[in-house]
Write an enzyme that holds these catalytic residues in place. Structure first.
Site, PDB file in Angstrom:
ATOM      1  N   TRP A 165       0.865  -1.183   0.000  1.00  0.00           N
ATOM      2  CA  TRP A 165       0.000   0.000   0.000  1.00  0.00           C
ATOM      3  C   TRP A 165       0.900   1.232   0.000  1.00  0.00           C
ATOM      4  O   TRP A 165       1.799   1.367   0.831  1.00  0.00           O
ATOM      5  CB  TRP A 165      -0.878  -0.052   1.258  1.00  0.00           C
ATOM      6  CG  TRP A 165      -1.820   1.079   1.455  1.00  0.00           C
ATOM      7  CD1 TRP A 165      -2.680   1.620   0.547  1.00  0.00           C
ATOM      8  CD2 TRP A 165      -2.024   1.805   2.678  1.00  0.00           C
ATOM      9  NE1 TRP A 165      -3.405   2.634   1.116  1.00  0.00           N
ATOM     10  CE2 TRP A 165      -3.024   2.771   2.431  1.00  0.00           C
ATOM     11  CE3 TRP A 165      -1.465   1.722   3.956  1.00  0.00           C
ATOM     12  CZ2 TRP A 165      -3.461   3.648   3.401  1.00  0.00           C
ATOM     13  CZ3 TRP A 165      -1.909   2.594   4.920  1.00  0.00           C
ATOM     14  CH2 TRP A 165      -2.900   3.548   4.646  1.00  0.00           C
ATOM     15  N   ASP A 246      -0.676  -5.208   9.461  1.00  0.00           N
ATOM     16  CA  ASP A 246      -1.678  -4.241   9.031  1.00  0.00           C
ATOM     17  C   ASP A 246      -2.882  -5.040   8.543  1.00  0.00           C
ATOM     18  O   ASP A 246      -2.749  -5.878   7.647  1.00  0.00           O
ATOM     19  CB  ASP A 246      -1.121  -3.358   7.914  1.00  0.00           C
ATOM     20  CG  ASP A 246      -2.057  -2.202   7.570  1.00  0.00           C
ATOM     21  OD1 ASP A 246      -3.093  -2.050   8.242  1.00  0.00           O
ATOM     22  OD2 ASP A 246      -1.751  -1.455   6.625  1.00  0.00           O
ATOM     23  N   LYS A 282     -13.438  -0.967   5.606  1.00  0.00           N
ATOM     24  CA  LYS A 282     -13.960  -1.881   4.591  1.00  0.00           C
ATOM     25  C   LYS A 282     -15.014  -2.819   5.152  1.00  0.00           C
ATOM     26  O   LYS A 282     -16.095  -2.973   4.596  1.00  0.00           O
ATOM     27  CB  LYS A 282     -12.822  -2.702   3.991  1.00  0.00           C
ATOM     28  CG  LYS A 282     -12.170  -2.093   2.758  1.00  0.00           C
ATOM     29  CD  LYS A 282     -11.331  -0.894   3.082  1.00  0.00           C
ATOM     30  CE  LYS A 282     -10.589  -0.385   1.855  1.00  0.00           C
ATOM     31  NZ  LYS A 282      -9.730   0.756   2.161  1.00  0.00           N
TER      32      LYS A 282
END
Length: 440
Positions: A165, A246, A282
Site C-alpha cells: 500500500w 496491518d 472496509k
C-alpha cells in the site's frame, strides 16, 4: 519670521517614512520558495478518481477506488450499520462529549478480541495487550510507526512488501524510519514470490521491523498459505524480527473472520511481541467515519502486565499530542454491533454478502476472458483474494484501455474487484481482450 520650507533634517525623515511605507505596501517575500517547498505530485489514486469523475463517457468504469460497490455500482450501507445507527439515534443518554484519549473501551476491547481470536486469546487472558482507538487504519499505522521511531531498541529499519500500500512508504518516511523491501509479487506466476520473501527476511539485519498484511494483501490480492505463514514466523523468530501486522480486510477477504485473522493468531500463540493496525473502513463500510484501532501485544513474561502498562502510558502521550481524542461516531457504530450477539451475526452475514459478490466477479471476469480466448493465462484472477487483483496489465496497456474504453485502474494494473458487476464485467473483459491483443 519662520520659513514654511521644511528643514533638511525633516525632509530626510519624511523620505525615510515614505521609503518604509513603500516597503510595507509591497508584497512580502515568502519563506517558502519553490526551492524550499516544491510542488508535490498529485496523489495517484485521488488523481485517478478525479479523472474518472471528469470523464463524461456513459460507459465509463471505475476499477480504481478501494471501496465496496453493489451490483448497481452504488455505495452500500450495511443493513446492520443502519440498525446500529437507529439504536444510537434513539439513545436518550447519547452525548457528544470527548472520548477518552485511548478511545471507547467497549470498542477497543472487542476490536482486540476480533483480531486476536476472541476472549480466549492467550494475549488477552494474560492481560498483555493494550489497545488504542485511532483514525482508521492509516492512523493506526502512523501511531505504530511513531511508537517504534521513539522506542524500538532493535534495527531502526522497516521492511515492506514489494509492492505494498503506497501510504506505508510515506508514513514510515515521515517519522524517520528507513525503508527496505522484501520481494512479494512474482510477475511471472502472478502469485507469491515466497522464496524471494524468505531470503530477504533471512538477509535482513537482525531485529528488523517487518510489516505484514494479515490478509487480502493490498495491492496484489496474494496471501501466503497458512503453512507459509508458519515458515515466515520461524524465520522471524530465528532473526529476532519484529512483526507489525496491518489488517484492513478481516472478514472481507473470505467472509470468515477467523480465517482472515489466522496469521495474527498464530504469531500470538507462538509468543511473538507484535503490533497490529486495524481498520473498520472496509468490513463495516465506514470509510468516511475513520474507525480504527492500534494494538500492542507484548511477549509472555512474569512482568508482561507491567510492560504493557508502561507502553499504554506512552501511547496515550503520543495520541494526546497527535489528535488528543479519537472520533466517536464510527467507533460507536462498530461497538454497538461488536457487543450485540444478534447484530454481530447479522454483520457476519453482511460480510458474506460483500465477499461473496467479489468472489463471483472474480469468476465472471476470468470466465469472460477465457471465453474470448484472451492471450495469456487468467487463473490468477480467481487465485487472488480480497478487494484487489493484480491483472498483469502493463502501464502502457492500462493507459490505453483508459483512453479507448474509459476503464479506470491504477497504472500498475491493479483493479478493485468491487467495481465490477453483472452490468459491466463483459464490457471490461472485452476491453482487456482488445488491449492485450493490440499490445502484446
Amino acid at each position: 519670521m519662520s520659513s514654511s520650507k521644511p528643514s533638511q533634517s525633516s525632509t530626510s525623515s519624511l523620505a525615510r517614512v515614505k521609503n518604509i511605507a513603500g516597503h510595507m505596501s509591497s508584497p512580502a517575500a515568502t519563506s517558502f520558495t519553490a526551492q524550499v517547498v516544491p510542488q508535490a505530485p498529485e496523489d495517484p489514486l485521488f488523481g485517478l478518481m478525479a479523472a474518472y469523475r471528469a470523464d463524461n463517457a456513459p460507459n465509463k468504469v471505475d476499477l480504481g477506488i478501494g471501496a465496496y460497490r453493489d451490483n448497481n455500482a452504488k455505495p452500500w450501507v450495511l443493513p446492520v450499520v443502519k440498525k446500529a445507527d437507529e439504536i444510537l439515534r434513539n439513545d436518550p443518554e447519547l452525548n457528544h462529549e470527548y472520548a477518552p484519549i485511548a478511545g471507547i473501551p467497549a470498542f477497543t476491547g472487542k476490536a482486540a478480541e476480533l483480531i486476536l481470536g476472541g476472549a480466549d486469546s492467550p494475549a488477552i487472558k494474560e492481560k498483555r495487550v493494550t489497545s488504542i482507538q485511532t483514525i482508521s487504519g492509516t492512523g493506526a499505522v502512523h501511531l505504530g510507526a511513531l511508537f517504534l521511531a521513539k522506542f524500538f531498541p532493535g534495527t531502526k529499519k522497516v521492511y515492506l512488501s514489494n509492492p505494498t500500500w503506497a501510504n506505508h512508504n510515506q508514513i514510515f518516511s515521515n517519522v524517520g524510519i528507513p525503508i527496505a523491501q522484501y520481494p512479494y509479487f512474482d510477475k511471472k506466476t502472478r502469485g507469491l514470490d515466497f522464496e524471494g520473501m524468505k531470503q530477504a527476511l533471512l538477509n535482513a539485519e537482525d531485529k528488523s521491523i517487518i510489516l505484514l498484511h494479515a490478509c487480502a494483501h493490498n495491492p496484489t490480492g496474494v496471501d501466503p498459505t497458512f503453512d507459509q505463514w508458519k515458515e515466515i514466523a520461524q524465520i522471524m523468530r530465528q532473526k529476532s524480527h519484529f512483526p507489525f501486522f496491518d489488517t484492513a480486510y478481516q472478514g472481507f477477504a473470505t467472509g470468515d473472520l477467523m480465517k482472515d485473522n489466522a496469521a495474527v493468531r498464530y504469531f500470538v500463540e507462538q509468543g511473538f511481541e507484535l503490533l497490529v493496525a486495524q481498520s473498520f473502513a472496509k468490513n463495516f463500510g465506514l470509510y468516511g467515519e475513520r474507525a480504527g484501532c492500534f494494538h500492542v501485544v507484548t511477549g509472555p513474561a512474569s512482568d508482561a502486565q507491567e510492560t504493557i502498562k508502561r507502553i499504554a502510558s506512552q501511547l496515550a502521550i503520543l495520541q494526546r499530542s497527535e489528535i488528543s481524542n479519537p472520533p466517536l461516531y464510527g467507533a460507536r457504530i462498530a461497538s454497538t454491533v461488536l457487543n450485540d450477539k444478534a447484530l454481530f451475526a447479522e454483520w457476519e452475514e453482511n460480510l458474506r454478502t460483500m465477499s461473496g459478490r467479489i468472489i463471483d466477479m472474480r469468476k465472471a471476469l476470468r470466465g469472460k476472458l477465457e471465453e474470448l480466448g484472451t492471450p495469456g493465462t487468467w487463473n490468477h484472477i480467481t487465485d487472488q483474494i480480497g478487494m484487489f487483483s493484480f491483472t498483469g496489465l502493463s502501464e502502457k496497456q492500462v493507459l490505453k484501455v483508459r483512453e479507448d474504453a474509459h476503464v479506470y485502474m491504477t497504472k500498475n494494473g491493479r483493479i478493485s474487484m468491487a467495481g465490477l458487476n453483472t452490468n459491466n464485467v463483459e464490457y471490461v473483459a472485452k476491453a482487456f481482450d482488445k488491449v492485450v491483443r493490440e499490445t502484446q
